[in-house]
Design a protein around this motif. Sequence first.
Motif, PDB file in Angstrom:
ATOM      1  N   GLY A 188       0.813  -1.225   0.000  1.00 49.69           N
ATOM      2  CA  GLY A 188       0.000   0.000   0.000  1.00 49.69           C
ATOM      3  C   GLY A 188       0.839   1.264   0.000  1.00 49.69           C
ATOM      4  N   LEU A 189       2.073   1.162  -0.482  1.00 50.63           N
ATOM      5  CA  LEU A 189       2.938   2.349  -0.539  1.00 50.63           C
ATOM      6  C   LEU A 189       2.754   3.001  -1.912  1.00 50.63           C
ATOM      7  CD1 LEU A 189       6.147   0.837   1.112  1.00 50.63           C
ATOM      8  CD2 LEU A 189       4.348   2.217   2.172  1.00 50.63           C
ATOM      9  N   SER A 190       1.724   3.818  -1.998  1.00 53.12           N
ATOM     10  CA  SER A 190       1.360   4.361  -3.302  1.00 53.12           C
ATOM     11  C   SER A 190       2.210   5.574  -3.640  1.00 53.12           C
ATOM     12  CB  SER A 190      -0.124   4.730  -3.306  1.00 53.12           C
ATOM     13  OG  SER A 190      -0.382   5.531  -2.179  1.00 53.12           O
ATOM     14  N   HIS A 191       2.679   5.622  -4.870  1.00 48.27           N
ATOM     15  CA  HIS A 191       3.476   6.772  -5.290  1.00 48.27           C
ATOM     16  C   HIS A 191       2.571   7.826  -5.937  1.00 48.27           C
ATOM     17  CE1 HIS A 191       3.579   3.683  -8.431  1.00 48.27           C
ATOM     18  NE2 HIS A 191       3.424   4.679  -9.267  1.00 48.27           N
ATOM     19  N   ASP A 192       3.021   9.067  -5.874  1.00 47.87           N
ATOM     20  CA  ASP A 192       2.234  10.166  -6.454  1.00 47.87           C
ATOM     21  C   ASP A 192       2.688  10.485  -7.868  1.00 47.87           C
ATOM     22  OD1 ASP A 192       0.906  10.688  -3.899  1.00 47.87           O
ATOM     23  OD2 ASP A 192       2.908  11.350  -3.280  1.00 47.87           O
ATOM     24  N   GLU A 193       3.961  10.216  -8.146  1.00 45.68           N
ATOM     25  CA  GLU A 193       4.495  10.481  -9.490  1.00 45.68           C
ATOM     26  C   GLU A 193       5.351   9.302  -9.913  1.00 45.68           C
ATOM     27  OE1 GLU A 193       6.527  14.228  -9.846  1.00 45.68           O
ATOM     28  OE2 GLU A 193       4.864  15.312  -8.918  1.00 45.68           O
ATOM     29  N   ASP A 209       7.373 -12.971  -0.670  1.00 44.46           N
ATOM     30  CA  ASP A 209       7.244 -14.304  -0.077  1.00 44.46           C
ATOM     31  C   ASP A 209       6.311 -14.249   1.132  1.00 44.46           C
ATOM     32  OD1 ASP A 209       8.866 -15.540  -1.836  1.00 44.46           O
ATOM     33  OD2 ASP A 209      10.663 -15.511  -0.575  1.00 44.46           O
ATOM     34  N   TYR A 210       6.161 -13.082   1.702  1.00 44.40           N
ATOM     35  CA  TYR A 210       5.383 -12.973   2.944  1.00 44.40           C
ATOM     36  C   TYR A 210       3.882 -13.195   2.764  1.00 44.40           C
ATOM     37  CZ  TYR A 210       9.603 -12.023   5.463  1.00 44.40           C
ATOM     38  OH  TYR A 210      10.833 -12.168   6.032  1.00 44.40           O
ATOM     39  N   PRO A 211       3.261 -12.612   1.704  1.00 48.23           N
ATOM     40  CA  PRO A 211       1.828 -12.929   1.560  1.00 48.23           C
ATOM     41  C   PRO A 211       1.592 -14.427   1.408  1.00 48.23           C
ATOM     42  CG  PRO A 211       2.635 -11.579  -0.303  1.00 48.23           C
ATOM     43  CD  PRO A 211       3.705 -11.602   0.732  1.00 48.23           C
ATOM     44  N   ALA A 212       2.446 -15.106   0.642  1.00 49.82           N
ATOM     45  CA  ALA A 212       2.246 -16.547   0.440  1.00 49.82           C
ATOM     46  C   ALA A 212       2.385 -17.302   1.756  1.00 49.82           C
ATOM     47  CB  ALA A 212       3.247 -17.062  -0.586  1.00 49.82           C
ATOM     48  N   GLN A 213       3.199 -16.780   2.661  1.00 46.83           N
ATOM     49  CA  GLN A 213       3.370 -17.456   3.953  1.00 46.83           C
ATOM     50  C   GLN A 213       2.301 -17.062   4.969  1.00 46.83           C
ATOM     51  OE1 GLN A 213       7.335 -16.722   5.360  1.00 46.83           O
ATOM     52  NE2 GLN A 213       8.234 -17.388   3.435  1.00 46.83           N
ATOM     53  N   GLY A 214       1.409 -16.161   4.548  1.00 41.45           N
ATOM     54  CA  GLY A 214       0.300 -15.808   5.433  1.00 41.45           C
ATOM     55  C   GLY A 214       0.565 -14.617   6.343  1.00 41.45           C
ATOM     56  N   TYR A 215       1.413 -13.704   5.893  1.00 47.78           N
ATOM     57  CA  TYR A 215       1.618 -12.469   6.658  1.00 47.78           C
ATOM     58  C   TYR A 215       0.741 -11.370   6.062  1.00 47.78           C
ATOM     59  CZ  TYR A 215       5.468 -14.673   9.034  1.00 47.78           C
ATOM     60  OH  TYR A 215       6.201 -15.526   9.820  1.00 47.78           O
ATOM     61  N   LEU A 216       0.243 -10.506   6.912  1.00 41.07           N
ATOM     62  CA  LEU A 216      -0.580  -9.387   6.458  1.00 41.07           C
ATOM     63  C   LEU A 216       0.328  -8.183   6.199  1.00 41.07           C
ATOM     64  CD1 LEU A 216      -3.625  -9.629   8.931  1.00 41.07           C
ATOM     65  CD2 LEU A 216      -3.382 -10.614   6.630  1.00 41.07           C
ATOM     66  N   PRO A 217      -0.018  -7.376   5.189  1.00 39.79           N
ATOM     67  CA  PRO A 217       0.862  -6.242   4.870  1.00 39.79           C
ATOM     68  C   PRO A 217       1.048  -5.287   6.046  1.00 39.79           C
ATOM     69  CG  PRO A 217      -1.201  -6.141   3.618  1.00 39.79           C
ATOM     70  CD  PRO A 217      -1.155  -7.481   4.266  1.00 39.79           C
ATOM     71  N   GLU A 218      -0.017  -5.109   6.848  1.00 37.90           N
ATOM     72  CA  GLU A 218       0.123  -4.150   7.962  1.00 37.90           C
ATOM     73  C   GLU A 218       1.131  -4.641   9.001  1.00 37.90           C
ATOM     74  OE1 GLU A 218      -2.649  -5.694   6.883  1.00 37.90           O
ATOM     75  OE2 GLU A 218      -4.242  -5.662   8.394  1.00 37.90           O
ATOM     76  N   ALA A 219       1.284  -5.981   9.107  1.00 34.46           N
ATOM     77  CA  ALA A 219       2.287  -6.502  10.049  1.00 34.46           C
ATOM     78  C   ALA A 219       3.690  -6.239   9.526  1.00 34.46           C
ATOM     79  CB  ALA A 219       2.076  -8.009  10.256  1.00 34.46           C
ATOM     80  N   ILE A 220       3.889  -6.457   8.230  1.00 37.13           N
ATOM     81  CA  ILE A 220       5.206  -6.209   7.627  1.00 37.13           C
ATOM     82  C   ILE A 220       5.539  -4.712   7.742  1.00 37.13           C
ATOM     83  CG2 ILE A 220       6.569  -6.311   5.490  1.00 37.13           C
ATOM     84  CD1 ILE A 220       5.951  -9.079   6.391  1.00 37.13           C
ATOM     85  N   LEU A 221       4.567  -3.871   7.445  1.00 42.33           N
ATOM     86  CA  LEU A 221       4.801  -2.415   7.504  1.00 42.33           C
ATOM     87  C   LEU A 221       5.149  -1.980   8.921  1.00 42.33           C
ATOM     88  CD1 LEU A 221       1.904  -1.181   5.212  1.00 42.33           C
ATOM     89  CD2 LEU A 221       4.338  -0.846   4.757  1.00 42.33           C
ATOM     90  N   ASN A 222       4.352  -2.442   9.873  1.00 36.42           N
ATOM     91  CA  ASN A 222       4.597  -2.089  11.276  1.00 36.42           C
ATOM     92  C   ASN A 222       5.992  -2.563  11.694  1.00 36.42           C
ATOM     93  OD1 ASN A 222       2.478  -2.254  14.241  1.00 36.42           O
ATOM     94  ND2 ASN A 222       4.681  -1.907  14.145  1.00 36.42           N
ATOM     95  N   TYR A 223       6.305  -3.797  11.278  1.00 35.18           N
ATOM     96  CA  TYR A 223       7.609  -4.364  11.636  1.00 35.18           C
ATOM     97  C   TYR A 223       8.750  -3.532  11.035  1.00 35.18           C
ATOM     98  CZ  TYR A 223      11.463  -7.445  12.335  1.00 35.18           C
ATOM     99  OH  TYR A 223      12.675  -7.927  12.714  1.00 35.18           O
TER     100      TYR A 223
END
Length: 469
Positions: A71-76, A259-273
């Motif tokens: 969810g790291l959206s770029h503006d340009e 590799d993380y989504p396939a292993q069952g991690y949520l993006p918000e956990a990776i981001l927070n981490y």
Amino acid sequence: MTTAPAKPVRTRFAPSPTGYLHLGGARTALYSWAYARHFGGTFVLRIEDTDLERSTPAAVQAIIEGMEWLGLSHDEGPFYQMQRMDRYREVVAQMLEAGTAYHCYSSPEEVEAMRERMREAGEKPRYDGTWRPEPGKTLPAIPEGRKPVVRFKNPLDGEVTWDDFVKGTITIGNKELDDLVIARPDGTPTYNFCVAVDDWDMQISHVLRGDDHVNNTPRQINILRAIGAPLPLYGHLPMILGADGQKMSKRKDAVNVMDYPAQGYLPEAILNYLARLGWSHGDDEVFSMEQVCSWFDGTHLSNSAAQFNIEKLNWLNNHYIKQADNERLAALAQPRMLAAGAVFDGAPALPAVLALMKERVNTVNELVDAAMLFYRTPQPDAALMTQHLTDAVKPALAQFAERCATVEWTKEALAAMIKEVLAANGLKMPQMAMPLRLIVTGQLQTPAIDAVLQIFGREAIVARLAKFL
Ligand code: GLU
């Protein structure tokens, strides 16, 4: 850096598309993104694809997918360096014109020989300035048929200093820096030069990147000065080390973000981490991206290498799984469960099952494993059945089965009914719960039996009991 910067904040993430998006890159992207969001600025995505041998469209795709998943959206952008070649050539021509760059006709062999001489003399190997024009100096005759490189006329004296907002003040003497080749004999521009031109054209105000680039920064600063560009501020982030304290490598660490989504991690956990891995906000360990954006002002960045710790990531992932909407978890779990042979026909609703099972799992994959017990035909082990379904228990289970036809189908009513049956038969809870678990799910380990029964539903329970009694 605590007060708002004077100029509009424009940050960039500038990956080289030579592989997947790795954790270190994702953290750089996250910090650049959060910094831009904090100051209401602009976040630019730039693909540094000039290394034709190592860059691939698949890697570009992988990086963009990784950014999207996080969810790291770029503006340009994305801007591609390979599409900006004319612009780089134009700046090279302007620099030759202005005398801040020059043609160098030394052959690669000659350059190597001069380096060797310097090494032997115990000096730092560098270009000796043969073709560097100076007032009153006569340059050698141009060797016939040889195509020149273009070199940057690096200042000979003085030093380059910048206030790195991660590492503090860094000073490097110009004597340490070579007259960098900025264009090859075929006219293609080189790495540091392209970065400087891009940062200028894209009006980048703050450069956050890995500290493997510290050595490039004085070179880029000198080029930016020579072309009359304003200097961005720089922050160089220390590396992320593997769990063993050594450099991360794909051989032993899960470095690919996707590799993380396939292993069952949520993006918000990776981001927070990743946010916490190199930055802090008091003692907070759990924060949303809204909070990160509102706090991330370029301060509290750590100057020491962070060490990857899977337990902490798992702890965060567990936290976010518990918080997650059950419908969302069901959408993630269902395809994995189908692949594992789950039968959903006539089975309990998946969101309700996941709600029951999600407390203790670290990943969506563990959640899937736990939830499967509701979606496959139970095949209790015969020996376990003989052990638990004793003659003493059978009459009690028969009564239980009978009352299942009429009892109100709530957890509370089921629990109360089980208690009554136990009391009437002089049994203890495990004596009945164990065979019940085996009959209903095929296994001895399940969540609380009343909750399991309730979720399966009356019909399924009555049918399963009927097979054994
Ligand atoms: N392309 C570089 C990399 O992937 C980053 C360059 C920069 O941020 O200036 O390491």
